[in-house]
Write a protein that holds these residues in place. Structure first.
Motif, PDB file in Angstrom:
ATOM      1  N   ARG A 210       0.823  -1.217   0.000  1.00 38.69           N
ATOM      2  CA  ARG A 210       0.000   0.000   0.000  1.00 38.69           C
ATOM      3  C   ARG A 210       0.859   1.269   0.000  1.00 38.69           C
ATOM      4  O   ARG A 210       0.570   2.238  -0.700  1.00 38.69           O
ATOM      5  CB  ARG A 210      -0.919  -0.003   1.219  1.00 38.69           C
ATOM      6  CG  ARG A 210      -1.854   1.201   1.278  1.00 38.69           C
ATOM      7  CD  ARG A 210      -2.644   1.195   2.569  1.00 38.69           C
ATOM      8  NE  ARG A 210      -3.601   0.101   2.603  1.00 38.69           N
ATOM      9  CZ  ARG A 210      -4.864   0.216   2.170  1.00 38.69           C
ATOM     10  NH1 ARG A 210      -5.293   1.361   1.679  1.00 38.69           N
ATOM     11  NH2 ARG A 210      -5.692  -0.806   2.253  1.00 38.69           N
ATOM     12  N   ALA A 211       1.927   1.245   0.786  1.00 41.10           N
ATOM     13  CA  ALA A 211       2.774   2.437   0.864  1.00 41.10           C
ATOM     14  C   ALA A 211       3.452   2.733  -0.466  1.00 41.10           C
ATOM     15  O   ALA A 211       3.534   3.887  -0.900  1.00 41.10           O
ATOM     16  CB  ALA A 211       3.822   2.258   1.965  1.00 41.10           C
ATOM     17  N   ILE A 212       3.925   1.684  -1.135  1.00 40.40           N
ATOM     18  CA  ILE A 212       4.615   1.908  -2.413  1.00 40.40           C
ATOM     19  C   ILE A 212       3.624   2.347  -3.483  1.00 40.40           C
ATOM     20  O   ILE A 212       3.949   3.140  -4.363  1.00 40.40           O
ATOM     21  CB  ILE A 212       5.391   0.639  -2.838  1.00 40.40           C
ATOM     22  CG1 ILE A 212       6.559   1.032  -3.741  1.00 40.40           C
ATOM     23  CG2 ILE A 212       4.511  -0.366  -3.549  1.00 40.40           C
ATOM     24  CD1 ILE A 212       7.520  -0.094  -4.022  1.00 40.40           C
ATOM     25  N   LEU A 213       2.389   1.839  -3.401  1.00 43.75           N
ATOM     26  CA  LEU A 213       1.350   2.268  -4.330  1.00 43.75           C
ATOM     27  C   LEU A 213       1.037   3.751  -4.138  1.00 43.75           C
ATOM     28  O   LEU A 213       0.900   4.509  -5.105  1.00 43.75           O
ATOM     29  CB  LEU A 213       0.088   1.427  -4.135  1.00 43.75           C
ATOM     30  CG  LEU A 213      -1.113   1.786  -5.013  1.00 43.75           C
ATOM     31  CD1 LEU A 213      -0.766   1.658  -6.488  1.00 43.75           C
ATOM     32  CD2 LEU A 213      -2.294   0.893  -4.667  1.00 43.75           C
ATOM     33  N   SER A 214       0.963   4.191  -2.895  1.00 39.05           N
ATOM     34  CA  SER A 214       0.707   5.602  -2.605  1.00 39.05           C
ATOM     35  C   SER A 214       1.845   6.482  -3.103  1.00 39.05           C
ATOM     36  O   SER A 214       1.621   7.564  -3.652  1.00 39.05           O
ATOM     37  CB  SER A 214       0.512   5.802  -1.096  1.00 39.05           C
ATOM     38  OG  SER A 214      -0.610   5.098  -0.644  1.00 39.05           O
ATOM     39  N   TRP A 215       3.063   6.007  -2.913  1.00 36.55           N
ATOM     40  CA  TRP A 215       4.228   6.785  -3.364  1.00 36.55           C
ATOM     41  C   TRP A 215       4.235   6.922  -4.881  1.00 36.55           C
ATOM     42  O   TRP A 215       4.511   7.995  -5.425  1.00 36.55           O
ATOM     43  CB  TRP A 215       5.506   6.106  -2.875  1.00 36.55           C
ATOM     44  CG  TRP A 215       6.753   6.861  -3.224  1.00 36.55           C
ATOM     45  CD1 TRP A 215       7.289   7.924  -2.555  1.00 36.55           C
ATOM     46  CD2 TRP A 215       7.600   6.617  -4.356  1.00 36.55           C
ATOM     47  NE1 TRP A 215       8.436   8.343  -3.195  1.00 36.55           N
ATOM     48  CE2 TRP A 215       8.645   7.562  -4.295  1.00 36.55           C
ATOM     49  CE3 TRP A 215       7.590   5.690  -5.393  1.00 36.55           C
ATOM     50  CZ2 TRP A 215       9.654   7.603  -5.253  1.00 36.55           C
ATOM     51  CZ3 TRP A 215       8.586   5.731  -6.353  1.00 36.55           C
ATOM     52  CH2 TRP A 215       9.609   6.685  -6.267  1.00 36.55           C
ATOM     53  N   ILE A 216       3.904   5.840  -5.579  1.00 39.48           N
ATOM     54  CA  ILE A 216       3.911   5.873  -7.040  1.00 39.48           C
ATOM     55  C   ILE A 216       2.778   6.746  -7.574  1.00 39.48           C
ATOM     56  O   ILE A 216       2.965   7.525  -8.510  1.00 39.48           O
ATOM     57  CB  ILE A 216       3.831   4.441  -7.605  1.00 39.48           C
ATOM     58  CG1 ILE A 216       5.170   3.734  -7.357  1.00 39.48           C
ATOM     59  CG2 ILE A 216       3.495   4.451  -9.092  1.00 39.48           C
ATOM     60  CD1 ILE A 216       5.172   2.274  -7.726  1.00 39.48           C
ATOM     61  N   THR A 217       1.576   6.630  -6.984  1.00 44.22           N
ATOM     62  CA  THR A 217       0.464   7.446  -7.473  1.00 44.22           C
ATOM     63  C   THR A 217       0.707   8.937  -7.231  1.00 44.22           C
ATOM     64  O   THR A 217       0.133   9.785  -7.924  1.00 44.22           O
ATOM     65  CB  THR A 217      -0.869   7.032  -6.814  1.00 44.22           C
ATOM     66  OG1 THR A 217      -0.722   7.041  -5.384  1.00 44.22           O
ATOM     67  CG2 THR A 217      -1.293   5.657  -7.284  1.00 44.22           C
ATOM     68  N   ALA A 218       1.559   9.277  -6.261  1.00 41.72           N
ATOM     69  CA  ALA A 218       1.930  10.679  -6.071  1.00 41.72           C
ATOM     70  C   ALA A 218       2.674  11.206  -7.295  1.00 41.72           C
ATOM     71  O   ALA A 218       2.650  12.404  -7.584  1.00 41.72           O
ATOM     72  CB  ALA A 218       2.796  10.841  -4.832  1.00 41.72           C
TER      73      ALA A 218
END
Length: 610
Positions: A210-218
């Protein structure tokens, strides 16, 4: 030099081959003198070289007027045969060297010892350095335990810098497991490739963290977002700005992800000062539940293409949340999303709902599963859209053969700009074929797959006579299943195809043509012949005797333009002799795709084996 001459004796040919192989094994000695070799000898030597030395002598070959494209194509076929990959058809102009070197890079990166076996005098670093510039798609997966650690090391830092310039897409397979094995290194490599590199596409498979997904969508928020965070080091840059009045839940999760990701990056990854932030334009995500990504979408204004697939079927509540997130995204003035794909959805009415929510889409792809509620209306005459639809490409796939999709025929009336349509396993065949000429006159590419067209012969002919199609694929459509007069129908089909001067590609694969394939050759009979340059007859139970008769007609008719003919997945090996005779007659006018392998140079020059 006698042994390198061309002689008719098979013994001499064997000796030449042995000499070539010996020379190839010692190319480290011969490499500097490659320019002094006769052109004929250099050309004969190339098929025996590994990829490393084929790349090294390429310049010498070009100076002597020798093309190495066929040698790279042969290398790719060797890789394909060894790895047993399932490949899509690749055009003749494909960059075979790039594909080979990209595969070679991953082999060296994943298994350096194995890759060095044929090159004991060349270091893994040298092999990676040579091949890194050709990597367009970098795959990071759990089988690569220390790959990111190696790429992040000082030893391979120059290789990582090359990748920053060459890689356009990063694929993370099972990112959660990968992060457990070396979180800091994985995040560092991603940061370098996305923020400092040229990556614009990210693929996340098997339930991403989830954290890496949030970072990428940023990185999908585009260049128009307002930022409030002060400039800082690389570690600070990983903490993106806290944006406006977003939903409380989204803000909290993003903040946590920022802090978690930011604390992992090394502050020495670039020169002092603020690091750049990448711009991800294409996101392909596979998640367990769509809520993982739905809440992030409203801020992704820089996203041009989004592909969402849920490993669990999507039901009404999740679909509603997704559509609401998409609605908010399309209300943003700088929204760039034009290509949307959603998979594993259990809702027949999704097509119209998505288009109502996202009227500016150019391309839409939906994979629909049977819903719990089996009642639906196949045609909604009162269907209305709030604004004019811009849709140009539509793909609609059903996991259940002959499933009805609510409002599908009616939707076609509202997409006059549609140029590409791909429909799989949907029931509306007859209505679809009747409507396309009237409501979708700009249609250029049509693919119908796993649809029963046995009772739609007249509609098929009508479509061909009243359209400007350039590509037509009728795959697994049971064309001859109920046909008492096969020759009569095929004669009409051939005449209609010949009359459609715009058509360049025709696929009839998986239709059990068998002996009826002979009639297809009449496409090139007479003065007014078909203009097609690609003909797919794969998976049609074509026997060698039938192919031989087909090839005899083709040998007589001789198409005016060279034809790419796909004959894969037919039982042609039941009679190798007849198969060889048939291919011999086809080669003068066709590039033939087959399953078999033939080492003869006359075949290798004209037969593409995938």
């Amino acid at each position: 030099m006698f042994v390198f001459g061309r002689m008719a004796s098979s013994d001499t040919s064997t000796l030449v081959q042995l000499c070539m192989q010996k020379v190839a094994r010692h190319m480290d000695v011969l490499e500097e003198r490659a320019r002094d070799l006769p052109a004929s000898l250099l050309k004969d030597l190339m098929p025996h070289l590994n990829m490393f030395y084929l790349d090294r002598i390429e310049q010498a070959a070009h100076l002597k007027g020798i093309s190495v494209s066929s040698a790279w194509a042969a290398k790719w076929r060797e890789l394909n045969r060894t790895w047993r990959c399932k490949l899509k058809f690749m055009p003749p102009e494909a960059d075979w060297k790039q594909k080979c070197m990209e595969s070679f890079f991953h082999t060296v990166l994943l298994r350096p010892t194995l890759a060095q076996d044929p090159l004991p005098k060349v270091s893994a670093y040298a092999l990676l350095s040579v091949s890194a510039q050709y990597v367009r798609v970098l795959s990071l997966q759990t089988t690569a335990r220390d790959v990111c650690a190696r790429l992040a090391s000082e030893e391979l830092r120059p290789v990582l810098h090359v990748l920053e310039k060459s890689v356009r897409c990063v694929r993370l397979l099972d990112a959660r497991t990968l992060l457990k094995r070396g979180r800091t290194d994985v995040l560092f490599v991603l940061h370098r490739l996305i923020d400092h590199g040229a990556v614009t596409e990210v693929v996340l498979k098997r339930a991403p963290d989830r954290a890496i997904l949030s970072w990428i969508t940023a990185r999908c928020r585009g260049r128009h977002r307002i930022r409030s965070a002060p400039a800082g080091s690389c570690r600070d840059e990983a903490l993106w700005a806290r944006e406006g009045p977003a939903a409380a839940k989204r803000s909290r999760l993003c903040l946590l992800a920022d802090e978690e990701m930011g604390s992992e990056f090394s502050p020495s990854c670039s020169v002092p000062g603020r690091c750049p932030e990448g711009q991800v334009q294409c996101l392909d995500v596979e998640v367990h539940t769509l809520s993982t990504v739905s809440y992030l979408l409203p801020d992704c204004t820089g996203l041009h293409s989004c592909h969402l697939y849920c490993s669990q079927p999507l039901w009404e509540n999740e679909v509603a949340d997704l559509l609401e997130s998409l609605r908010k995204l399309f209300l943003r003035p700088h929204c760039c999303l034009r290509d949307l794909s959603i998979g594993n959805v259990c809702e027949r009415g999704l097509l119209a709902r998505v288009l109502n929510t996202c009227p500016a889409l150019y391309s839409l792809s939906l994979e629909i599963n049977p819903p719990q509620d089996t009642s639906c209306s196949a045609w909604n005459h009162s269907l209305q859209f709030s604004t004019k639809l811009s849709l140009e490409k539509l793909s609609l796939k059903s996991s259940e053969s002959q499933m009805m999709v609510e409002s599908f025929p009616a939707v076609l009336q509202h997409v006059p700009m549609l140029s590409t349509l791909h429909v799989t396993g949907v029931r509306h065949a007859r209505v679809l074929l009747q409507m396309l000429p009237e409501f979708n006159p700009l249609l250029k590419c049509l693919t119908l797959e796993d649809m029963s067209l046995a009772d739609c012969h007249q509609e098929i002919i009508h479509l061909l006579e009243n359209s400007s199609l350039q590509e037509l694929s009728l795959k697994d459509c049971r064309l001859l299943e109920k046909c008492a007069e096969k020759k009569a129908f095929l004669a009409l089909l051939v005449a209609a195809v010949k009359g459609l001067s715009s058509l360049r590609a025709l696929s009839l694969c998986q239709n059990r043509l068998a002996t009826s394939v002979i009639e297809i050759a009449d496409l090139f009979l007479g003065e007014c012949t078909s203009k097609i340059t690609k003909l797919d007859l794969s998976s049609n139970f074509i026997l060698p005797a039938d192919l031989l008769e087909f090839s005899r007609r083709m040998d007589v008719y001789r198409p005016t333009q060279r034809l790419t003919l796909d004959l894969r997945f037919n039982p042609l090996d039941r009679d190798p002799e007849l198969k060889g005779q048939a291919l011999g007659k086809l080669l003068p006018c066709c590039n033939v795709l087959t399953d078999g392998w033939d080492s003869r140079s006359t075949m290798a020059d004209h037969v593409s084996v995938m």
